[in-house]
Design a protein around this motif. Sequence first.
Motif, PDB file in Angstrom:
ATOM      1  N   THR A 228       0.828  -1.209   0.000  1.00 19.45           N
ATOM      2  CA  THR A 228       0.000   0.000   0.000  1.00 19.45           C
ATOM      3  C   THR A 228       0.860   1.257   0.000  1.00 19.45           C
ATOM      4  N   THR A 232       0.664   3.939  -3.040  1.00 16.26           N
ATOM      5  CA  THR A 232       0.311   5.351  -2.852  1.00 16.26           C
ATOM      6  C   THR A 232       1.461   6.265  -3.256  1.00 16.26           C
ATOM      7  N   GLY A 236      -1.276   6.299  -6.211  1.00 18.16           N
ATOM      8  CA  GLY A 236      -2.583   5.735  -5.952  1.00 18.16           C
ATOM      9  C   GLY A 236      -3.230   6.263  -4.680  1.00 18.16           C
ATOM     10  N   TYR A 237      -4.454   5.819  -4.462  1.00 21.13           N
ATOM     11  CA  TYR A 237      -5.234   6.215  -3.288  1.00 21.13           C
ATOM     12  C   TYR A 237      -5.714   4.957  -2.588  1.00 21.13           C
ATOM     13  N   ALA A 239      -7.675   3.189   1.030  1.00 22.01           N
ATOM     14  CA  ALA A 239      -8.448   3.315   2.268  1.00 22.01           C
ATOM     15  C   ALA A 239      -9.121   1.980   2.526  1.00 22.01           C
ATOM     16  N   LEU A 257      -7.302  -0.208  -3.062  1.00 20.74           N
ATOM     17  CA  LEU A 257      -6.289   0.701  -3.596  1.00 20.74           C
ATOM     18  C   LEU A 257      -6.632   0.960  -5.055  1.00 20.74           C
ATOM     19  N   ASP A 260      -6.864   6.713  -8.197  1.00 25.44           N
ATOM     20  CA  ASP A 260      -7.107   8.040  -7.628  1.00 25.44           C
ATOM     21  C   ASP A 260      -8.338   7.965  -6.733  1.00 25.44           C
ATOM     22  N   LYS A 261      -8.611   9.048  -6.020  1.00 25.47           N
ATOM     23  CA  LYS A 261      -9.709   9.037  -5.059  1.00 25.47           C
ATOM     24  C   LYS A 261     -11.060   8.859  -5.749  1.00 25.47           C
ATOM     25  N   TRP A 264     -11.437   5.308  -6.595  1.00 21.24           N
ATOM     26  CA  TRP A 264     -11.667   4.565  -5.361  1.00 21.24           C
ATOM     27  C   TRP A 264     -13.142   4.633  -4.972  1.00 21.24           C
ATOM     28  N   GLN A 265     -13.715   5.844  -5.014  1.00 23.16           N
ATOM     29  CA  GLN A 265     -15.112   5.999  -4.610  1.00 23.16           C
ATOM     30  C   GLN A 265     -16.049   5.262  -5.551  1.00 23.16           C
TER      31      GLN A 265
END
Length: 274
Positions: A228, A232, A236-237, A239, A257, A260-261, A264-265
Amino acid sequence: MTLPLDITKLADLLRLAAKAEILPRFRRLGSGDVRSKSEPSDLVTEADEAAERMIRRELEAFAPGALFVGEESVAADPSLLAKLADAEFAVVVDPVDGTFNFASGIPAFGVMASVVWKGETVAGIIYDPMGDDWVMAERGAGAFLRRPDGEVIRLSVADARPIEAMIGMASPGYFFGGERERILGNLAKVRFFANYRCSAHEYRTFAGGHVQFVLYNKLMPWDHLAGTLIGTEAGGYVARFDGSPYMPHHVDGGLLLATDKESWQMLRNEIIGP
Protein backbone atom coordinates in the motif's frame (compact mmCIF):
# COMPACT_ATOMS: atom_id res chain seq x y z
CA MET A 1 12.31 12.00 6.08
CA THR A 2 15.09 10.36 8.10
CA LEU A 3 14.44 6.63 8.41
CA PRO A 4 15.42 4.63 11.49
CA LEU A 5 17.42 2.17 9.36
CA ASP A 6 19.15 1.89 5.99
CA ILE A 7 16.38 0.88 3.58
CA THR A 8 18.83 -0.21 0.88
CA LYS A 9 20.58 -2.48 3.33
CA LEU A 10 17.24 -4.03 4.26
CA ALA A 11 16.42 -4.54 0.58
CA ASP A 12 19.76 -6.25 0.02
CA LEU A 13 19.11 -8.50 3.01
CA LEU A 14 15.85 -9.72 1.45
CA ARG A 15 17.78 -10.62 -1.69
CA LEU A 16 20.46 -12.46 0.28
CA ALA A 17 17.83 -14.47 2.15
CA ALA A 18 16.10 -15.38 -1.09
CA LYS A 19 19.32 -16.59 -2.67
CA ALA A 20 20.43 -18.50 0.42
CA GLU A 21 17.20 -20.02 1.68
CA ILE A 22 14.37 -19.66 -0.84
CA LEU A 23 15.59 -20.23 -4.39
CA PRO A 24 17.62 -23.38 -3.57
CA ARG A 25 14.36 -24.96 -2.32
CA PHE A 26 12.15 -23.88 -5.23
CA ARG A 27 10.75 -26.99 -6.93
CA ARG A 28 12.92 -29.07 -4.60
CA LEU A 29 10.70 -29.30 -1.51
CA GLY A 30 10.32 -32.74 0.02
CA SER A 31 7.07 -34.15 1.34
CA GLY A 32 7.94 -33.07 4.87
CA ASP A 33 8.98 -29.56 3.86
CA VAL A 34 5.42 -28.23 3.38
CA ARG A 35 2.79 -27.98 6.11
CA SER A 36 -0.71 -26.53 6.42
CA LYS A 37 -1.51 -23.83 8.96
CA SER A 38 -5.09 -22.54 9.25
CA GLU A 39 -6.46 -24.44 6.22
CA PRO A 40 -5.16 -26.69 3.41
CA SER A 41 -4.34 -23.72 1.14
CA ASP A 42 -2.58 -21.77 3.94
CA LEU A 43 0.89 -23.25 3.76
CA VAL A 44 4.29 -22.83 5.33
CA THR A 45 7.48 -24.34 3.96
CA GLU A 46 11.03 -24.83 5.14
CA ALA A 47 11.92 -21.88 2.88
CA ASP A 48 9.55 -19.51 4.73
CA GLU A 49 10.94 -20.44 8.12
CA ALA A 50 14.63 -20.50 7.15
CA ALA A 51 14.42 -17.17 5.28
CA GLU A 52 12.64 -15.48 8.19
CA ARG A 53 15.24 -16.75 10.67
CA MET A 54 18.02 -15.37 8.49
CA ILE A 55 16.36 -11.98 8.01
CA ARG A 56 15.65 -11.66 11.72
CA ARG A 57 19.18 -12.63 12.71
CA GLU A 58 20.86 -10.24 10.27
CA LEU A 59 18.43 -7.41 11.02
CA GLU A 60 19.36 -7.48 14.69
CA ALA A 61 22.88 -6.40 13.69
CA PHE A 62 21.84 -3.10 12.05
CA ALA A 63 18.42 -2.41 13.59
CA PRO A 64 18.76 -3.76 17.13
CA GLY A 65 15.92 -1.67 18.56
CA ALA A 66 13.27 -2.80 16.08
CA LEU A 67 10.31 -4.98 16.96
CA PHE A 68 10.46 -7.83 14.47
CA VAL A 69 7.05 -8.96 13.21
CA GLY A 70 7.38 -11.86 10.79
CA GLU A 71 4.52 -13.95 9.45
CA GLU A 72 6.02 -17.16 10.78
CA SER A 73 6.99 -15.57 14.11
CA VAL A 74 3.36 -14.55 14.60
CA ALA A 75 2.22 -18.04 13.66
CA ALA A 76 4.37 -19.34 16.51
CA ASP A 77 3.40 -16.54 18.93
CA PRO A 78 0.12 -14.78 18.00
CA SER A 79 0.53 -12.24 20.83
CA LEU A 80 3.38 -10.66 18.85
CA LEU A 81 0.93 -9.12 16.38
CA ALA A 82 -0.75 -6.97 19.03
CA LYS A 83 2.58 -5.34 19.89
CA LEU A 84 2.71 -3.63 16.51
CA ALA A 85 0.10 -1.04 17.49
CA ASP A 86 2.28 0.45 20.25
CA ALA A 87 5.75 -0.14 18.76
CA GLU A 88 7.77 3.00 18.06
CA PHE A 89 9.96 1.14 15.56
CA ALA A 90 9.10 -2.16 13.86
CA VAL A 91 10.11 -4.15 10.82
CA VAL A 92 7.38 -6.35 9.34
CA VAL A 93 8.45 -9.24 7.11
CA ASP A 94 6.79 -11.77 4.84
CA PRO A 95 9.63 -14.18 3.99
CA VAL A 96 7.73 -15.89 1.16
CA ASP A 97 4.58 -14.15 0.00
CA GLY A 98 2.69 -16.51 -2.27
CA THR A 99 3.69 -19.67 -0.43
CA PHE A 100 0.95 -21.66 -2.19
CA ASN A 101 2.52 -20.74 -5.53
CA PHE A 102 6.03 -21.45 -4.25
CA ALA A 103 5.05 -24.86 -2.93
CA SER A 104 3.26 -25.62 -6.20
CA GLY A 105 6.29 -24.75 -8.31
CA ILE A 106 4.68 -21.60 -9.72
CA PRO A 107 7.26 -18.79 -10.15
CA ALA A 108 5.08 -16.03 -8.67
CA PHE A 109 6.20 -15.30 -5.14
CA GLY A 110 8.04 -12.50 -3.37
CA VAL A 111 9.82 -11.35 -0.23
CA MET A 112 8.36 -8.28 1.48
CA ALA A 113 9.37 -5.97 4.29
CA SER A 114 8.04 -2.73 5.68
CA VAL A 115 9.29 -0.28 8.28
CA VAL A 116 6.86 1.13 10.81
CA TRP A 117 7.91 4.25 12.72
CA LYS A 118 5.71 5.92 15.34
CA GLY A 119 2.56 4.21 14.10
CA GLU A 120 3.03 4.83 10.36
CA THR A 121 4.47 2.79 7.53
CA VAL A 122 7.49 4.79 6.37
CA ALA A 123 9.17 2.34 3.98
CA GLY A 124 8.20 -0.69 1.93
CA ILE A 125 10.10 -3.22 -0.17
CA ILE A 126 8.93 -6.02 -2.44
CA TYR A 127 11.69 -8.23 -3.82
CA ASP A 128 11.02 -10.63 -6.72
CA PRO A 129 13.51 -13.53 -6.48
CA MET A 130 12.75 -14.75 -10.01
CA GLY A 131 13.18 -11.34 -11.66
CA ASP A 132 15.92 -10.32 -9.22
CA ASP A 133 14.67 -6.78 -8.64
CA TRP A 134 12.85 -4.69 -6.06
CA VAL A 135 10.02 -2.21 -5.98
CA MET A 136 10.59 0.18 -3.09
CA ALA A 137 9.20 3.31 -1.51
CA GLU A 138 9.91 5.70 1.32
CA ARG A 139 7.08 7.89 2.59
CA GLY A 140 7.04 11.17 0.68
CA ALA A 141 9.82 10.18 -1.74
CA GLY A 142 8.04 8.25 -4.51
CA ALA A 143 8.13 4.60 -5.55
CA PHE A 144 10.84 3.00 -7.65
CA LEU A 145 11.89 -0.17 -9.41
CA ARG A 146 15.49 -0.92 -8.49
CA ARG A 147 17.77 -3.46 -10.20
CA PRO A 148 21.00 -4.98 -8.81
CA ASP A 149 23.10 -3.14 -11.43
CA GLY A 150 22.01 0.16 -9.89
CA GLU A 151 19.36 1.11 -12.45
CA VAL A 152 16.39 2.90 -10.85
CA ILE A 153 13.07 3.62 -12.56
CA ARG A 154 10.33 5.75 -11.02
CA LEU A 155 6.93 4.04 -10.83
CA SER A 156 3.57 5.58 -11.61
CA VAL A 157 0.06 4.16 -11.46
CA ALA A 158 -2.12 3.72 -14.52
CA ASP A 159 -4.41 6.37 -15.90
CA ALA A 160 -7.96 6.35 -14.56
CA ARG A 161 -10.66 4.59 -16.57
CA PRO A 162 -14.45 4.25 -16.38
CA ILE A 163 -15.42 1.23 -14.32
CA GLU A 164 -16.45 -0.87 -17.32
CA ALA A 165 -12.91 -0.50 -18.71
CA MET A 166 -11.04 -1.11 -15.44
CA ILE A 167 -8.66 -4.03 -14.96
CA GLY A 168 -7.83 -5.02 -11.43
CA MET A 169 -6.60 -7.54 -8.90
CA ALA A 170 -9.15 -8.91 -6.43
CA SER A 171 -8.92 -11.64 -3.80
CA PRO A 172 -12.45 -12.98 -3.23
CA GLY A 173 -11.29 -16.01 -1.24
CA TYR A 174 -11.63 -14.22 2.11
CA PHE A 175 -15.17 -13.03 1.53
CA PHE A 176 -17.64 -15.65 2.67
CA GLY A 177 -21.20 -16.80 2.03
CA GLY A 178 -23.60 -14.31 0.52
CA GLU A 179 -21.02 -11.53 0.72
CA ARG A 180 -18.71 -13.46 -1.61
CA GLU A 181 -21.53 -14.03 -4.09
CA ARG A 182 -22.39 -10.32 -4.01
CA ILE A 183 -18.78 -9.16 -4.47
CA LEU A 184 -18.14 -11.62 -7.29
CA GLY A 185 -21.35 -10.50 -8.99
CA ASN A 186 -20.37 -6.85 -8.68
CA LEU A 187 -16.89 -7.53 -10.08
CA ALA A 188 -18.62 -8.35 -13.35
CA LYS A 189 -18.95 -4.57 -13.75
CA VAL A 190 -15.21 -4.20 -14.45
CA ARG A 191 -13.55 -5.30 -17.68
CA PHE A 192 -11.37 -7.95 -16.08
CA PHE A 193 -9.95 -8.98 -12.73
CA ALA A 194 -7.34 -11.54 -11.71
CA ASN A 195 -5.90 -13.06 -8.55
CA TYR A 196 -2.27 -14.20 -8.48
CA ARG A 197 -2.52 -15.63 -4.93
CA CYS A 198 0.45 -13.37 -4.23
CA SER A 199 -0.07 -9.82 -2.99
CA ALA A 200 3.60 -9.04 -3.70
CA HIS A 201 3.04 -9.39 -7.44
CA GLU A 202 -0.42 -7.87 -7.32
CA TYR A 203 0.95 -4.70 -5.71
CA ARG A 204 3.87 -4.64 -8.14
CA THR A 205 1.41 -4.88 -11.02
CA PHE A 206 -0.57 -1.94 -9.65
CA ALA A 207 2.42 0.28 -8.90
CA GLY A 208 3.85 -0.46 -12.34
CA GLY A 209 0.78 1.05 -13.99
CA HIS A 210 -0.77 -2.13 -15.38
CA VAL A 211 -4.09 -2.28 -13.48
CA GLN A 212 -6.48 0.26 -11.97
CA PHE A 213 -7.15 -1.34 -8.58
CA VAL A 214 -6.40 -4.03 -6.01
CA LEU A 215 -8.98 -5.25 -3.51
CA TYR A 216 -8.62 -7.42 -0.39
CA ASN A 217 -10.80 -8.35 2.57
CA LYS A 218 -8.28 -10.10 4.85
CA LEU A 219 -5.66 -7.74 6.28
CA MET A 220 -2.41 -8.95 7.77
CA PRO A 221 0.40 -6.38 8.00
CA TRP A 222 3.05 -8.48 6.22
CA ASP A 223 0.73 -8.83 3.22
CA HIS A 224 -0.22 -5.17 2.77
CA LEU A 225 1.95 -2.56 4.50
CA ALA A 226 4.73 -2.54 1.90
CA GLY A 227 2.38 -2.75 -1.08
CA THR A 228 0.00 0.00 0.00
CA LEU A 229 2.86 2.41 0.68
CA ILE A 230 4.46 1.62 -2.69
CA GLY A 231 1.09 1.98 -4.42
CA THR A 232 0.31 5.35 -2.85
CA GLU A 233 3.83 6.66 -3.45
CA ALA A 234 3.31 5.70 -7.11
CA GLY A 235 0.26 7.99 -7.10
CA GLY A 236 -2.58 5.73 -5.95
CA TYR A 237 -5.23 6.21 -3.29
CA VAL A 238 -5.89 3.68 -0.52
CA ALA A 239 -8.45 3.31 2.27
CA ARG A 240 -10.38 0.64 4.07
CA PHE A 241 -13.88 -0.08 2.84
CA ASP A 242 -15.44 2.48 5.20
CA GLY A 243 -13.12 5.18 3.87
CA SER A 244 -10.87 5.28 6.94
CA PRO A 245 -7.07 5.29 6.60
CA TYR A 246 -5.28 1.94 6.60
CA MET A 247 -2.90 1.74 9.56
CA PRO A 248 -0.22 -0.85 10.43
CA HIS A 249 -2.21 -2.42 13.28
CA HIS A 250 -5.40 -2.99 11.26
CA VAL A 251 -6.36 -6.60 10.64
CA ASP A 252 -9.92 -6.10 9.35
CA GLY A 253 -12.10 -3.63 7.50
CA GLY A 254 -11.08 -4.55 3.96
CA LEU A 255 -8.72 -2.67 1.70
CA LEU A 256 -9.11 -0.96 -1.67
CA LEU A 257 -6.29 0.70 -3.60
CA ALA A 258 -7.16 2.60 -6.77
CA THR A 259 -5.49 4.96 -9.21
CA ASP A 260 -7.11 8.04 -7.63
CA LYS A 261 -9.71 9.04 -5.06
CA GLU A 262 -12.52 9.36 -7.62
CA SER A 263 -11.85 5.86 -8.95
CA TRP A 264 -11.67 4.56 -5.36
CA GLN A 265 -15.11 6.00 -4.61
CA MET A 266 -16.57 4.59 -7.81
CA LEU A 267 -15.23 1.11 -7.02
CA ARG A 268 -16.34 1.36 -3.40
CA ASN A 269 -19.90 2.18 -4.46
CA GLU A 270 -20.16 -0.33 -7.29
CA ILE A 271 -18.18 -3.31 -5.95
CA ILE A 272 -18.42 -3.14 -2.17
CA GLY A 273 -21.78 -1.42 -2.08
CA PRO A 274 -23.40 0.84 0.51
